[in-house]
Design a protein around this motif. Structure first.
Motif, PDB file in Angstrom:
ATOM      1  N   TYR A  34      25.064  33.766  26.317  1.00  0.00           N
ATOM      2  CA  TYR A  34      26.324  33.932  26.009  1.00  0.00           C
ATOM      3  C   TYR A  34      27.152  34.302  27.011  1.00  0.00           C
ATOM      4  CZ  TYR A  34      24.094  33.339  21.611  1.00  0.00           C
ATOM      5  OH  TYR A  34      23.184  32.809  20.620  1.00  0.00           O
ATOM      6  N   CYS A  35      28.328  33.641  27.444  1.00  0.00           N
ATOM      7  CA  CYS A  35      29.281  34.213  28.556  1.00  0.00           C
ATOM      8  C   CYS A  35      30.699  34.191  27.914  1.00  0.00           C
ATOM      9  CB  CYS A  35      29.116  33.011  29.774  1.00  0.00           C
ATOM     10  SG  CYS A  35      30.490  33.409  30.846  1.00  0.00           S
ATOM     11  N   ASP A  36      31.261  35.396  28.395  1.00  0.00           N
ATOM     12  CA  ASP A  36      32.621  35.519  27.490  1.00  0.00           C
ATOM     13  C   ASP A  36      33.702  34.193  28.305  1.00  0.00           C
ATOM     14  OD1 ASP A  36      32.001  37.697  26.328  1.00  0.00           O
ATOM     15  OD2 ASP A  36      32.603  39.228  27.982  1.00  0.00           O
ATOM     16  N   ARG A  37      33.266  33.721  29.459  1.00  0.00           N
ATOM     17  CA  ARG A  37      34.295  32.682  29.800  1.00  0.00           C
ATOM     18  C   ARG A  37      33.584  31.388  29.528  1.00  0.00           C
ATOM     19  NH1 ARG A  37      36.457  32.043  35.725  1.00  0.00           N
ATOM     20  NH2 ARG A  37      37.457  33.820  35.304  1.00  0.00           N
ATOM     21  N   CYS A  38      32.267  31.093  29.529  1.00  0.00           N
ATOM     22  CA  CYS A  38      31.824  29.844  29.383  1.00  0.00           C
ATOM     23  C   CYS A  38      31.382  29.588  28.125  1.00  0.00           C
ATOM     24  CB  CYS A  38      30.659  29.391  30.302  1.00  0.00           C
ATOM     25  SG  CYS A  38      31.122  29.678  31.844  1.00  0.00           S
ATOM     26  N   GLY A  39      31.298  30.737  27.136  1.00  0.00           N
ATOM     27  CA  GLY A  39      30.601  30.320  25.777  1.00  0.00           C
ATOM     28  C   GLY A  39      29.080  30.346  25.746  1.00  0.00           C
ATOM     29  N   THR A  64      23.101  36.947  34.080  1.00  0.00           N
ATOM     30  CA  THR A  64      24.270  36.481  34.738  1.00  0.00           C
ATOM     31  C   THR A  64      24.258  34.847  34.158  1.00  0.00           C
ATOM     32  OG1 THR A  64      23.218  35.836  36.716  1.00  0.00           O
ATOM     33  CG2 THR A  64      24.490  38.001  36.606  1.00  0.00           C
ATOM     34  N   CYS A  65      25.567  34.382  34.155  1.00  0.00           N
ATOM     35  CA  CYS A  65      25.843  33.246  33.721  1.00  0.00           C
ATOM     36  C   CYS A  65      25.581  32.309  34.735  1.00  0.00           C
ATOM     37  CB  CYS A  65      27.328  32.848  33.294  1.00  0.00           C
ATOM     38  SG  CYS A  65      27.839  31.316  32.920  1.00  0.00           S
ATOM     39  N   PRO A  66      24.667  31.134  34.406  1.00  0.00           N
ATOM     40  CA  PRO A  66      24.415  30.032  35.437  1.00  0.00           C
ATOM     41  C   PRO A  66      25.444  29.152  35.766  1.00  0.00           C
ATOM     42  CG  PRO A  66      23.406  29.514  33.266  1.00  0.00           C
ATOM     43  CD  PRO A  66      24.070  30.893  33.267  1.00  0.00           C
ATOM     44  N   ARG A  67      26.643  29.341  35.110  1.00  0.00           N
ATOM     45  CA  ARG A  67      27.748  28.491  35.461  1.00  0.00           C
ATOM     46  C   ARG A  67      28.786  29.258  36.143  1.00  0.00           C
ATOM     47  NH1 ARG A  67      28.479  25.408  29.571  1.00  0.00           N
ATOM     48  NH2 ARG A  67      26.445  24.239  29.892  1.00  0.00           N
ATOM     49  N   CYS A  68      29.274  30.602  35.834  1.00  0.00           N
ATOM     50  CA  CYS A  68      30.339  31.108  36.419  1.00  0.00           C
ATOM     51  C   CYS A  68      29.629  32.359  37.254  1.00  0.00           C
ATOM     52  CB  CYS A  68      31.216  31.586  35.608  1.00  0.00           C
ATOM     53  SG  CYS A  68      30.848  32.582  34.344  1.00  0.00           S
ATOM     54  N   GLY A  69      28.574  32.929  37.087  1.00  0.00           N
ATOM     55  CA  GLY A  69      27.860  33.799  37.856  1.00  0.00           C
ATOM     56  C   GLY A  69      28.542  35.136  37.434  1.00  0.00           C
TER      57      GLY A  69
HETATM   58 ZN    ZN Z   1      29.976  31.823  32.563  1.00  0.00          ZN
END
Ligand code: ZN
Ligand code: ZN
Length: 569
Positions: free
Chosen positions: A155-160, A194-199
């Motif tokens: 779960y990422c705050d930015r990417c969901g 860490t988010c694999p999309r936005c880091g």
């Molecule tokens: Zn993210």
């Protein structure tokens, strides 16, 4: 209020029924009748579309609803016996099968044909057709506990919601000391990632999958246990699966087996496997039962705490009951103790010999001693015969058999056939063991004969060991070495029966009357070897009966397999 009633409440027949008339009516397509539509609080929303045709005379909850709201009740199924009940005085719905009445052209249809004929009638008229309704629901697989496969989601705050990238799979359980009911959320640091999309910082899912997820496809993984890139290799799965025989408690039939079948069918539809059922055959084993003891003050006692039916702690009389073994009732047998005393093979043999494997069976100490004595007899038999069979290398030649040898030869092949069939078909492992015990008894009797055929003894012992090996693998391996087998039992082919040997040969038995041979009888080899059977066969013979006519039999001497001598006056 009707919408809020839970499924349990809806299913209850205790609860008072409530409902509201909608003011609308539906037309019954079979009769053209106008039928009032009610909103009720007892109809299952998950049943069909959640709208049902009420049958007040034949469904208890419909009946109660109709009574409570003074709706008409029409009997359409007559009970098997007695007159058709009057709806005005009925006390309960008639749910037993019976003959259709008040049903227009279907009146008179017997109960067993009712569904099929009614459906055919509707199809014929073009107003309905048969359909299969599934009650499939979503399966919530997330669990808040440690033991389970972690769900690979972040779960990422930015990417969901972000799936864990394939290169990072599988997500492994953290290697930490396990404490009580700990879940992954209780392990500090586990969720931080860490988010694999936005880091940016992200959180791992801390729920694990229901272990039913794993048991839904483990049999596929077993085929390809070393594959790192794929869960299983389709070609290998198609070669080895479906599973021939699934042995499991009947409690698996509702959840695990349904999940496993569903997953297999889905994988089949997706083209991953060529079969759409995971297990060809299900065998549900019975439970092992044992006496349980209960003290009024101390509760369930271990058998050794109930001395002479009194509680060892307080001396009060104990209650006894008979249950399947369970830790909570303390009526268990400690396997380690039994194994230390009698050996693991004895426990195996006894457990399978106790009764048909699909029935509950009663554990008994006497029974286990019986199994132990049998294995000791076998051990002594084999070791005692080593001097006779060790020098032998050739297979026995049935053409040279005397009646006793022919009888043992037949018994050997009958036993091979029987044991093989029990494994392949009936799974009557207890009767398979009984057959092997009989064979061992016959070998024991045969080896007492000075003229015993050494090649036959060697072969019979060799095959008896193989037949017993699935039940007592250690003993079989040890005995097999002792009789000079080089190969491990596990690599030795299973014995195959010779159909010709099943019939058993006939032998000629001379019958003497007052010292002179007066008749020669053809007798089945196994009968000739058995004194009682041979005596019976001789006395039943027409030839002998004629010669005995008018004489009184004084003595009858039977030499099994050789001769019968009759002294008459
Ligand atoms: Zn993210
Ligand atoms: Zn007590």
């Amino acid at each position: 209020a009707a919408a809020r009633a839970t499924e349990m409440e809806r299913a209850s027949t205790e609860r008072e029924k409530t409902g509201v008339f909608t003011g609308s009516r539906a037309v019954n397509p079979a009769t053209g009748e106008r039928i009032p539509i009610w909103i009720a609080d007892y109809v299952m929303t998950t049943y069909g579309a959640g709208a049902i045709m009420a049958v007040p005379a034949h469904d208890q909850r419909d009946f109660e609803f109709a009574r409570a709201l003074r709706l008409p009740i029409r009997v359409v199924i007559a009970p098997a016996e007695g007159p058709v009940p009057d709806p005005a005085t009925m006390l309960a719905a008639i749910v037993a099968p019976g003959t259709m009445v008040n049903s227009g052209p279907l009146t008179g249809t017997p109960g067993e044909a009712a569904v099929q004929r009614s459906t055919a009638y509707l199809e014929e008229k073009g107003i309905g057709k048969a359909a299969v309704a599934f009650r499939l629901r979503d399966w919530l697989i997330s669990r808040q506990r440690y033991w389970g496969a972690p769900i690979p989601i972040l779960y990422c705050d930015r990417c969901g919601v972000v799936p864990v990238p394939e290169k990072d799979l599988p997500v492994l359980l953290p290697d930490v000391p396990f404490i009580g009911k700990m879940g992954l959320a209780d392990i500090s640091g586990y969720a931080d990632t860490t988010c694999p999309r936005c880091g940016r910082r992200a959180r791992r899912e801390t729920d694990t999958m229901d272990t039913f997820v794993d048991s839904s496809w483990y049999y596929l993984r077993y085929i390809s246990p070393h594959e790192d890139e794929v869960p299983f290799v389709s070609a290998d799965a198609n070669r080895w699966l479906p599973v021939e025989l699934y042995v499991g408690g009947v409690e698996h039939a509702i959840l695990h087996l349904l999940y496993a079948r569903f997953i297999t069918k889905a994988l089949h539809d997706l083209g991953y496997v060529a079969f759409d059922e995971p297990f060809k055959r299900l065998f549900s084993q019975g439970m092992v039962c044992h006496t349980a003891y209960k003290c009024p003050d101390h509760g369930w006692l271990y058998p050794k705490e109930a001395v002479a039916l009194r509680c060892a702690k307080c001396g009060k009389p104990v209650e006894t009951a008979y249950f399947s073994m369970s830790k909570s009732k303390r009526n268990v047998v400690e396997p380690a103790e039994i194994i230390a005393r009698y050996g693991a093979d004895t426990v195996r043999l006894y457990t399978l010999f106790m009764g048909p494997p699909d029935r509950d069976i009663e554990w008994s100490e006497d029974g286990i001693r019986g199994a132990w004595r049998f294995l000791n007899r076998l051990w002594n038999l084999v070791l005692g015969q080593l001097p006779r069979i060790s020098p032998v290398r050739e297979d026995p030649d049935p053409r040279g058999f005397d009646p006793a040898a022919a009888a043992l030869w037949q018994k050997l092949h009958v036993t091979i056939k029987k044991v093989t069939e029990e494994f392949a078909e009936r799974l009557g492992l207890n009767t398979a063991i009984a057959a092997i015990m009989e064979l061992v008894n016959e070998i024991s009797a045969y080896v007492e004969r000075p003229e015993a055929n050494a090649a036959l003894v060697r072969r019979a012992i060799h095959d008896a060991i193989l037949l017993l090996s699935p039940f007592t693998p250690f003993l079989a391996e040890e005995l097999s070495r002792r009789v000079g087998e080089e190969r491990p039992v596990l690599e030795t082919p299973w014995p195959v029966h010779d159909p010709a040997a099943l019939v058993g040969g006939e032998v000629e038995i001379p019958v003497q009357i007052n010292g002179k041979v007066r008749a020669r009888l053809r007798v089945a080899a196994h009968a000739a070897a058995d004194p009682d059977a041979l005596r019976e066969a001789v006395l039943a013979s027409k030839d002998v009966q004629e010669r005995l006519q008018g004489h009184e039999v004084q003595r009858l001497i039977v030499v099994p397999g050789k001769l019968v001598s009759i002294v008459v006056r």
